[in-house]
Design a protein around this motif. Structure first.
Motif, PDB file in Angstrom:
ATOM      1  N   TRP A  35     -14.419  -2.129  12.052  1.00 14.92           N
ATOM      2  CA  TRP A  35     -15.136  -3.592  10.766  1.00 14.92           C
ATOM      3  C   TRP A  35     -14.270  -4.591  10.248  1.00 14.92           C
ATOM      4  CZ3 TRP A  35     -19.590  -5.153  11.842  1.00 14.92           C
ATOM      5  CH2 TRP A  35     -20.219  -6.511  10.738  1.00 14.92           C
ATOM      6  N   ASP A  36     -14.052  -5.477  10.353  1.00 16.89           N
ATOM      7  CA  ASP A  36     -13.340  -6.715  10.167  1.00 16.89           C
ATOM      8  C   ASP A  36     -13.347  -7.050   8.471  1.00 16.89           C
ATOM      9  OD1 ASP A  36     -11.996  -6.222  12.599  1.00 16.89           O
ATOM     10  OD2 ASP A  36     -13.058  -8.295  14.119  1.00 16.89           O
ATOM     11  N   SER A  37     -13.426  -6.182   7.887  1.00 14.71           N
ATOM     12  CA  SER A  37     -12.673  -6.697   6.682  1.00 14.71           C
ATOM     13  C   SER A  37     -11.689  -6.088   5.809  1.00 14.71           C
ATOM     14  CB  SER A  37     -14.468  -6.109   5.303  1.00 14.71           C
ATOM     15  OG  SER A  37     -14.344  -5.033   5.902  1.00 14.71           O
ATOM     16  N   GLY A  38     -11.959  -6.835   4.374  1.00  8.12           N
ATOM     17  CA  GLY A  38     -10.648  -6.128   4.150  1.00  8.12           C
ATOM     18  C   GLY A  38     -10.440  -4.539   4.007  1.00  8.12           C
ATOM     19  N   PHE A  39     -11.130  -4.243   3.588  1.00  8.40           N
ATOM     20  CA  PHE A  39     -11.394  -2.589   3.126  1.00  8.40           C
ATOM     21  C   PHE A  39     -11.102  -2.808   1.936  1.00  8.40           C
ATOM     22  CE2 PHE A  39     -12.285   0.087   7.558  1.00  8.40           C
ATOM     23  CZ  PHE A  39     -13.263  -1.218   7.420  1.00  8.40           C
ATOM     24  N   CYS A  40     -11.041  -3.620   0.907  1.00  2.00           N
ATOM     25  CA  CYS A  40      -9.666  -3.707  -0.571  1.00  2.00           C
ATOM     26  C   CYS A  40     -10.327  -4.274  -1.219  1.00  2.00           C
ATOM     27  CB  CYS A  40      -8.356  -3.608   0.192  1.00  2.00           C
ATOM     28  SG  CYS A  40      -7.563  -3.133  -1.352  1.00  2.00           S
ATOM     29  N   LEU A 272      -6.559 -11.903   9.766  1.00  3.46           N
ATOM     30  CA  LEU A 272      -7.525 -12.718   8.336  1.00  3.46           C
ATOM     31  C   LEU A 272      -6.509 -12.738   7.518  1.00  3.46           C
ATOM     32  CD1 LEU A 272      -8.664  -8.469   7.593  1.00  3.46           C
ATOM     33  CD2 LEU A 272      -9.911 -10.188   8.436  1.00  3.46           C
ATOM     34  N   PRO A 273      -7.241 -14.615   7.489  1.00  5.20           N
ATOM     35  CA  PRO A 273      -6.842 -15.657   6.923  1.00  5.20           C
ATOM     36  C   PRO A 273      -6.571 -15.799   5.160  1.00  5.20           C
ATOM     37  CG  PRO A 273      -8.778 -16.259   7.462  1.00  5.20           C
ATOM     38  CD  PRO A 273      -8.843 -15.065   8.191  1.00  5.20           C
ATOM     39  N   PHE A 274      -5.989 -16.054   4.191  1.00  4.29           N
ATOM     40  CA  PHE A 274      -5.864 -15.407   2.869  1.00  4.29           C
ATOM     41  C   PHE A 274      -5.263 -16.597   2.490  1.00  4.29           C
ATOM     42  CE2 PHE A 274      -5.792 -10.842   3.742  1.00  4.29           C
ATOM     43  CZ  PHE A 274      -7.280 -10.691   3.203  1.00  4.29           C
ATOM     44  N   PHE A 275      -6.198 -17.458   1.919  1.00  2.00           N
ATOM     45  CA  PHE A 275      -5.515 -19.153   1.255  1.00  2.00           C
ATOM     46  C   PHE A 275      -5.175 -19.346   0.106  1.00  2.00           C
ATOM     47  CE2 PHE A 275      -6.437 -23.464   0.290  1.00  2.00           C
ATOM     48  CZ  PHE A 275      -4.753 -24.094   1.013  1.00  2.00           C
ATOM     49  N   ASP A 276      -4.210 -19.375  -0.545  1.00  2.39           N
ATOM     50  CA  ASP A 276      -3.908 -20.048  -2.089  1.00  2.39           C
ATOM     51  C   ASP A 276      -3.622 -21.587  -2.033  1.00  2.39           C
ATOM     52  OD1 ASP A 276      -2.727 -20.134  -3.707  1.00  2.39           O
ATOM     53  OD2 ASP A 276      -1.099 -19.013  -3.847  1.00  2.39           O
ATOM     54  N   PRO A 277      -4.942 -22.245  -2.917  1.00  8.15           N
ATOM     55  CA  PRO A 277      -4.952 -23.047  -2.867  1.00  8.15           C
ATOM     56  C   PRO A 277      -4.099 -23.978  -3.944  1.00  8.15           C
ATOM     57  CG  PRO A 277      -6.719 -22.205  -3.876  1.00  8.15           C
ATOM     58  CD  PRO A 277      -6.197 -20.866  -3.434  1.00  8.15           C
ATOM     59  N   ASP A 278      -3.291 -23.372  -4.872  1.00  9.03           N
ATOM     60  CA  ASP A 278      -2.212 -23.353  -6.172  1.00  9.03           C
ATOM     61  C   ASP A 278      -0.768 -23.343  -4.754  1.00  9.03           C
ATOM     62  OD1 ASP A 278      -4.053 -22.867  -7.756  1.00  9.03           O
ATOM     63  OD2 ASP A 278      -3.332 -21.243  -8.095  1.00  9.03           O
ATOM     64  N   GLY A 286      -3.316  -9.162   9.970  1.00  9.48           N
ATOM     65  CA  GLY A 286      -4.202  -8.758  11.372  1.00  9.48           C
ATOM     66  C   GLY A 286      -4.579  -7.097  11.622  1.00  9.48           C
ATOM     67  N   LYS A 287      -5.002  -6.917  11.547  1.00  8.27           N
ATOM     68  CA  LYS A 287      -5.732  -5.116  11.065  1.00  8.27           C
ATOM     69  C   LYS A 287      -4.457  -4.260  12.288  1.00  8.27           C
ATOM     70  CE  LYS A 287      -9.820  -3.885   8.870  1.00  8.27           C
ATOM     71  NZ  LYS A 287     -11.154  -3.439   9.198  1.00  8.27           N
ATOM     72  N   GLU A 314       4.660   0.950   9.024  1.00  6.51           N
ATOM     73  CA  GLU A 314       3.330   1.314   9.797  1.00  6.51           C
ATOM     74  C   GLU A 314       2.741   0.525   9.727  1.00  6.51           C
ATOM     75  OE1 GLU A 314       2.667   4.787   6.851  1.00  6.51           O
ATOM     76  OE2 GLU A 314       4.069   4.298   5.994  1.00  6.51           O
ATOM     77  N   SER A 315       1.529   0.190   9.887  1.00  8.59           N
ATOM     78  CA  SER A 315       0.659  -0.279  10.519  1.00  8.59           C
ATOM     79  C   SER A 315      -0.389  -0.592   9.782  1.00  8.59           C
ATOM     80  CB  SER A 315      -0.352  -0.152  11.816  1.00  8.59           C
ATOM     81  OG  SER A 315      -1.239   0.840  11.830  1.00  8.59           O
ATOM     82  N   GLN A 316      -1.113  -1.705   9.471  1.00 17.83           N
ATOM     83  CA  GLN A 316      -2.779  -1.465   8.308  1.00 17.83           C
ATOM     84  C   GLN A 316      -3.239  -1.571   8.799  1.00 17.83           C
ATOM     85  OE1 GLN A 316       0.681  -5.159   8.027  1.00 17.83           O
ATOM     86  NE2 GLN A 316      -1.092  -6.736   8.966  1.00 17.83           N
ATOM     87  N   ARG A 317      -4.570  -0.916   7.931  1.00 16.94           N
ATOM     88  CA  ARG A 317      -5.995  -1.304   8.245  1.00 16.94           C
ATOM     89  C   ARG A 317      -6.390  -1.690   7.674  1.00 16.94           C
ATOM     90  NH1 ARG A 317      -7.809   3.215  10.575  1.00 16.94           N
ATOM     91  NH2 ARG A 317      -9.270   2.908   9.895  1.00 16.94           N
ATOM     92  N   GLY A 318      -6.219  -1.979   6.182  1.00 19.72           N
ATOM     93  CA  GLY A 318      -7.081  -2.961   5.165  1.00 19.72           C
ATOM     94  C   GLY A 318      -5.972  -4.298   4.472  1.00 19.72           C
TER      95      GLY A 318
END
Length: 461
Positions: A35-40, A272-278, A286-287, A314-318
């Motif tokens: 599933w394409d969520s961060g899992f964390c 998966l994009p994460f935006f910091d407005p500050d 990417g998973k 190492e690759s990331q699972r989340g």
């Protein structure tokens, strides 16, 4: 001879620093669900990750400072009857977390300040309304107790957690196919969604109207993710017709052509994009990747500027993303990610290199604090408000745990979830404690036997 001018930016030399081994969370069993969520999910108090569980769905919650090897018998949050797909901490209460599951429910949990001592099976509130698995949960950024969930029934529900009721519904007439991503605007007045029908929509959820939409922001058939970024813009990640990964920036008032479109590589993992407005920096994780790319967004062309890339073996699972108030400002840390490996969670700090130990005001403008700007009733009545800002100059100290207030009709549920608060433990709690005590006694006896055998061996030698 023309000389190429390098764009000036204080974030040009941002670098990623993985935590040392003793600052990681070792021996955790990360979920194998596709599933394409961060899992964390992380906040200044806790780290939570979705883990493998037999006979249902569970996730692990640990106090942030409880690093090192995780006991295999550590208590889990295990009330779902099918795998958990997404988790999200409440931005206004660091002890409250929501989870969406394949069992078609959303559950809201309250975690005690020191972490769990026993498995947590009873949520504060169970939100039932979806007919298929729930893959996305997202809290309103400024209104108290407002939670959004999106399911594979192509329905988005907005809940008032205080009453346990769905107050808004966006049905299959808005999204005719699977919803890939949902993101709130900074003031919570709009949501941005991406769907399997290859459209990105900007929606006013209280009216149920589509304010703007873009067909095929990326030509490829793989999932698209979209997030709000700086004023009036959205950022999308997707794939080209030739399966190359892309990132694009759009003006919501003119969606005909992107402000910027960049091709990245040919990997298959969804970004998966994460935006910091500050800081106006967007991070792309990417998973299945072993890297985090980051870009700076500006108000002048070409708008989207590649900064750098953090790479590891190492690759990331989340991936989990820490809110700004949970960072170490004295180390010029502007972002922190929690990377999930197969059996480990590894914090990665993004730092701006500075020589001075003084507070860097240009790196840390006032940021979103833990207090809500609106009540659920005010937001449903049509009011919008940006987050209440706090300064990080003297560091951030998490407030004491706040009680999640629910209406009288849900009091009985809450008492079952936290029977200790009523003074008298329930029979279920007593049974669990007795079982835990028996297990501990058996463990002690087994350890004693091993010690006796070891002493006999030593004496024989």
């Amino acid at each position: 001879m023309s000389r190429q001018v390098v764009r000036s930016s204080k974030f040009r030399h941002v670098f990623g620093q993985p935590a040392k081994a003793d600052q990681c969370y070792e021996d955790v069993r990360v979920s194998q669900t596709t599933w394409d969520s961060g899992f964390c999910a992380v906040n200044p108090k806790f780290m939570a990750l979705i883990c493998e569980a037999s006979g249902g769905g569970a996730f692990l919650v640990l106090p942030l400072g409880k690093t090192g090897r995780v006991d295999k018998n550590v208590p889990l949050v295990c009330g779902h009857t099918a795998p958990v797909l997404d988790i999200a901490w409440c931005p206004h209460n660091d002890n409250v977390i929501a989870s969406g599951s394949e069992d078609c429910t959303v559950m809201v949990w309250e975690i005690p300040d020191g972490g769990l001592v026993l498995p947590l099976r009873e949520p504060v509130v169970t939100l039932e309304g979806h007919t298929k698995r729930v893959g996305i949960v997202a809290w309103h950024p400024t209104a108290q107790n407002v939670l959004l969930s999106a399911g594979c029934d192509n329905v988005i529900l907005v809940w008032d957690v205080g009453t346990g009721e769905a107050v808004l519904t966006l049905g299959p007439d808005v999204h005719p196919d699977t919803i890939y991503s949902v993101d709130w605007s900074r003031d919570g007045g709009l949501i941005c969604t991406s769907c399997r029908d290859k459209r990105v929509r900007i929606i006013e959820p209280r009216k149920g109207t589509v304010v703007a939409e873009k067909d095929r922001p990326h030509e490829g058939t793989r999932p698209v993710h979209a997030v709000f970024v700086s004023e009036g813009k959205i950022l999308t990640t997707g794939f080209s017709r030739m399966s190359e990964r892309q990132v694009a920036l759009w003006d919501t008032k003119h969606l005909e052509e992107p402000l910027s479109l960049q091709e990245l590589d040919t990997s298959s993992g969804v970004l998966l994009p994460f935006f910091d407005p500050d800081t106006n920096i967007v991070y792309l994780c990417g998973k299945g990747d072993s890297s985090i790319r980051y870009f700076e967004i500006t108000s002048e062309a070409p708008f989207l500027h590649y900064l750098s890339m953090f790479s590891s073996k190492e690759s990331q699972r989340g991936m989990g993303y820490m809110p700004k108030r949970g960072l170490e400002v004295n180390k010029c840390e502007i972002a922190r990610f929690y990377k999930l490996h197969e059996r480990k969670c590894e914090p990665i700090a993004m730092t701006v290199p500075r020589k001075s130990d003084l507070f860097q005001e240009d790196l840390y403008p006032p940021t979103a604090g833990p207090d809500p700007a609106l009540t659920a009733e005010e937001w449903l009545g049509g009011r919008d408000a940006g987050p209440l800002l706090i300064s990080l100059k003297d560091g951030y100290v998490p407030p004491k745990s706040r009680e999640l207030r629910v209406n009288r009709g849900l009091d009985s549920v809450r008492k079952r979830a936290t029977p200790e608060a009523s003074g008298a433990p329930s029979s279920d709690t007593v049974s669990r404690l007795e079982e835990e005590m028996r297990n501990l006694q058996a463990t002690v006896q087994e350890l004693q036997k091993r010690m006796d055998r070891l002493e006999e061996t030593v004496q024989a030698k």
